[in-house]
Scaffold this active site. Structure first.
Site, PDB file in Angstrom:
ATOM      1  N   CYS A  72      72.378 -14.645 -18.396  1.00 35.66           N
ATOM      2  CA  CYS A  72      73.608 -14.862 -19.168  1.00 35.66           C
ATOM      3  C   CYS A  72      74.040 -13.596 -19.894  1.00 35.66           C
ATOM      4  CB  CYS A  72      73.386 -16.000 -20.167  1.00 35.66           C
ATOM      5  SG  CYS A  72      74.811 -16.306 -21.223  1.00 35.66           S
TER       6      CYS A  72
ATOM      7  N   CYS B 124      75.462 -14.199 -23.373  1.00 33.39           N
ATOM      8  CA  CYS B 124      74.446 -14.432 -24.417  1.00 33.39           C
ATOM      9  C   CYS B 124      73.716 -13.145 -24.773  1.00 33.39           C
ATOM     10  CB  CYS B 124      73.389 -15.430 -23.936  1.00 33.39           C
ATOM     11  SG  CYS B 124      73.989 -16.837 -23.012  1.00 33.39           S
ATOM     12  N   ASP B 125      73.329 -12.377 -23.765  1.00 36.84           N
ATOM     13  CA  ASP B 125      72.350 -11.299 -23.990  1.00 36.84           C
ATOM     14  C   ASP B 125      72.898  -9.887 -23.785  1.00 36.84           C
ATOM     15  OD1 ASP B 125      70.437 -13.220 -24.506  1.00 36.84           O
ATOM     16  OD2 ASP B 125      69.842 -13.385 -22.415  1.00 36.84           O
TER      17      ASP B 125
END
Ligand code: NAP
Length: 315
Positions: free
Chosen positions: A137, A140-141
């Site tokens: 992701c 997200c990261d």
């Protein structure tokens, strides 16, 4: 022997969608039964820091966030049980959820079973997943890879989207694809292939993620499928983007799913299905946004719809 009474609402799944549905249903005094599947807390429990969930300016640990949602739902009376739904019978009321050891009867059902990222299965991938450099992701990261070199594995719209998003942070993004043309739509493919920070690595299949002894990704070994030559890309992050598998299998014979297995809601709603009183929420029904906050929003919609359905049909 008398039948067990039907539950008002059974929520299948304890990711963001399921737990938000549980909070809303519990606060409506519906006494929901919430079923934990194989990954209690869902995909967020596998990421470290969540920086884009509203309300947490300092970020929040994914596991902590899910634990808080669970406690919030329990505080209002949600009950949690471990159960893997194997098949369903939605032909009559109450709806039947068939598990290995029992059948659960429900007046309304919210399916929030999520989606599992498809993984390559190469050595090092599992060992270095989640906070150690392998992730699925970019949203997200990605921010953890500022000024670093990263690799994206895939060739579809997801991979193109991830690669483009990562250019906001990473100095260089290797886009590793096993063929010499992308599967992604032309517009996404054009954007990715022409981006100065993205280096296309064609005809290459991933072989191993390196860095296991150090406990942190140090590179991605790839093999050129035409020449057989192996090389190592010096990257700190490996983003696997070879598709998702929605967890819809136990329901796909009775509800509408698209060719990729995602639930297809009906009637202009995001969450209603063709079976009255049965709703879907979160990543099992959303291949576009796939965010914790959008899943939570769908869980809220599903719980409100279930409450209204029960009010109309004698809950
Ligand atoms: P996808 O279209 O199925 O693409 C998966 C890619 O991963 C393919 O290029 C495939 O290679 C590659 N791949 C599969 N297994 C692999 C493996 N073991 N090793 C290396 N590469 C592997 O999946 P997706 O990109 O997640 O897209 C899914 C659906 O959502 C698509 O319909 C897509 O259009 C849609 N989507 C749309 C958007 C958007 O419109 N913005 C964004 C994301 C997704 P091959 O090409 O060689 O098979």
């Amino acid at each position: 022997m008398s039948k067990p009474p039907a539950e008002n609402v059974v929520i299948i799944g304890t990711g963001c969608a399921g737990l938000t549905a549980a909070i809303y249903a519990a606060r409506s005094n519906l006494n929901p039964l919430v079923l934990d599947g194989p990954l209690p807390g869902g995909q967020l429990t596998t990421t470290s820091e969540v920086e884009n969930f509203p309300g947490f300016p300092e970020g929040v640990d994914g596991f902590h966030l899910m634990d808080s949602l669970r406690k919030q739902a329990a505080k209002f009376g949600a009950r949690f049980e471990q159960a893997l739904v194997q098949s369903v019978d939605f032909a009559s009321l109450p709806r039947k959820l068939i598990c290995a050891d029992r059948t659960i009867l429900a007046k309304t059902v919210i399916i929030a079973t999520g989606a599992s990222p498809r993984m390559t299965g190469i050595p090092g991938e599992r060992e270095l997943y989640g906070g150690k450099g392998v992730t699925t992701c970019a949203t997200c990261d990605g921010a953890f890879y500022r000024k670093m070199h990263v690799a994206v594995i895939g060739g579809g719209d997801s991979a193109a989207e991830e690669a483009l998003f990562l250019t906001r942070f990473a100095n260089k993004v290797y886009f590793v694809h096993r063929r010499d043309t992308l599967r992604a739509s032309k517009i996404m493919a054009d954007r990715a292939t022409s981006h100065p920070a993205i280096q296309m690595v064609w005809d290459s299949t991933p072989v191993a993620v390196t860095g296991v002894p150090e406990g942190r990704v140090s590179g991605l070994t790839i093999r050129n499928v035409k020449t057989g030559a192996e090389s190592v890309l010096p990257v700190k992050g490996v983003f696997v983007a070879i598709g998702h598998v929605p967890n819809s299998a136990p329901f796909s014979s009775v509800l509408d799913v698209d060719p990729n297995g995602y639930f297809v809601p009906v009637g202009g709603s995001q969450v209603r299905t063709k079976v009255p009183g049965v709703y879907v929420a979160g990543d099992c029904a959303d291949h576009v946004y796939r965010q914790a906050v959008t899943a939570a929003g769908m869980g809220c919609q599903a719980a409100i719809d279930a409450e209204r359905w029960l009010a109309e049909h004698g809950g």
